[in-house]
Design a protein around this motif. Sequence first.
Motif, PDB file in Angstrom:
ATOM      1  N   PHE A 122     -58.052 -20.297 -57.007  1.00 48.28           N
ATOM      2  CA  PHE A 122     -57.346 -21.401 -56.370  1.00 48.28           C
ATOM      3  C   PHE A 122     -56.060 -20.912 -55.700  1.00 48.28           C
ATOM      4  O   PHE A 122     -55.727 -21.326 -54.579  1.00 48.28           O
ATOM      5  CB  PHE A 122     -57.011 -22.463 -57.415  1.00 48.28           C
ATOM      6  N   GLY A 123     -55.331 -20.026 -56.372  1.00 48.84           N
ATOM      7  CA  GLY A 123     -54.108 -19.486 -55.791  1.00 48.84           C
ATOM      8  C   GLY A 123     -54.379 -18.685 -54.536  1.00 48.84           C
ATOM      9  O   GLY A 123     -53.630 -18.763 -53.553  1.00 48.84           O
ATOM     10  N   ALA A 128     -53.843 -18.460 -48.698  1.00 50.79           N
ATOM     11  CA  ALA A 128     -54.499 -18.198 -47.421  1.00 50.79           C
ATOM     12  C   ALA A 128     -54.421 -19.398 -46.484  1.00 50.79           C
ATOM     13  O   ALA A 128     -54.327 -19.244 -45.261  1.00 50.79           O
ATOM     14  CB  ALA A 128     -55.961 -17.811 -47.661  1.00 50.79           C
ATOM     15  N   GLU A 129     -54.438 -20.607 -47.045  1.00 46.71           N
ATOM     16  CA  GLU A 129     -54.514 -21.807 -46.220  1.00 46.71           C
ATOM     17  C   GLU A 129     -53.140 -22.350 -45.842  1.00 46.71           C
ATOM     18  O   GLU A 129     -52.955 -22.838 -44.712  1.00 46.71           O
ATOM     19  CB  GLU A 129     -55.295 -22.879 -46.988  1.00 46.71           C
ATOM     20  N   TYR A 130     -52.179 -22.277 -46.729  1.00 46.71           N
ATOM     21  CA  TYR A 130     -50.929 -23.000 -46.517  1.00 46.71           C
ATOM     22  C   TYR A 130     -49.686 -22.120 -46.443  1.00 46.71           C
ATOM     23  O   TYR A 130     -48.572 -22.641 -46.333  1.00 46.71           O
ATOM     24  CB  TYR A 130     -50.725 -24.037 -47.630  1.00 46.71           C
ATOM     25  N   SER A 134     -49.408 -12.257 -46.121  1.00 48.79           N
ATOM     26  CA  SER A 134     -50.394 -11.378 -45.502  1.00 48.79           C
ATOM     27  C   SER A 134     -51.608 -11.197 -46.399  1.00 48.79           C
ATOM     28  O   SER A 134     -51.533 -11.375 -47.624  1.00 48.79           O
ATOM     29  CB  SER A 134     -49.770 -10.014 -45.201  1.00 48.79           C
ATOM     30  N   SER A 135     -52.707 -10.834 -45.791  1.00 46.24           N
ATOM     31  CA  SER A 135     -53.961 -10.664 -46.546  1.00 46.24           C
ATOM     32  C   SER A 135     -53.863  -9.534 -47.563  1.00 46.24           C
ATOM     33  O   SER A 135     -54.571  -9.539 -48.575  1.00 46.24           O
ATOM     34  CB  SER A 135     -55.115 -10.392 -45.581  1.00 46.24           C
TER      35      SER A 135
END
Length: 295
Positions: A122-123, A128-130, A134-135
Amino acid sequence: MSSVLHDAQGPRAKRRNIVFTVVFLAVFAALLWWVFGTLTDKGQLRWVLWKPFFTGTEAWSTYIWPGLQNTLEAAVLAVVIALPLGAVLGIARLSDHRWVRVPAAIVVEFFRSIPVLVLMIFGLALFAEYTGVSSDDRPLYAVVTGLVLYNASVLAEIVRSGILALPKGQAEGAMAIGLRKGQVMRLILLPQAVTAMLPGIVSQLVVILKDTALGGAVLTFPELLASANTMSGYYGANVIAGYTVVAAIYIALNFSLATFASWLERRLRRGKKSTGAVLRADDVETADAGAAGKV
């Protein structure tokens, strides 16, 4: 020799225990022999598979040390955040104010009921969404987030149970001399509860350290266990050798942590003992005589 927990063993019980011990050692020796033979037949004990760990530094500097650094970084960050957060939540659950106690209880029970791996996933999706993380950094952030949310809830229960385990007379006596509840908690209850809570806290710190491996298994976080997978592919599928070295490192880290906790617990217990000098009977009589003379 009798004790509070059990009576002294009789001759039959002693013979039975000796038989059980011999049988257990025989079964354990047979199991070790079977494991050794199986590994030998599969070629997992060949020197070429173990050689990288004993004859050079490439395996350590390229795979193990970077993975260990990432493991320790995630564990330390999670501990630094989870410990104070768990203490705050645990104390909040003991509050006399319902508007403080109920939300704290909901937060603790909610995050304590969710598997830590789900919280990590979930984290990762959340960052990634909000966020603009960086990846490359998202796996670390996700691992730390999951560890903090879960372990802070567990630590909150450890803190709450440790404080509730103290005799009620401690708080009542402190309030009787005029201390406020915040002062009672900070000056009286918490210092005494820390020693009782220390084994549970250390156990949870060990869990935090080990659970970083979940990030490597699912979130591609390059921690210690994940480095063993990459390393085994490079050195000719030395999976058993790599996992054995990693397991030894985990054992050393956790043993060091437990040893330090035991030392700290003994030190805290010694610090709570009275250091006042004990007067002999003649010293007391001399002091009383001197006081009477002054009167």
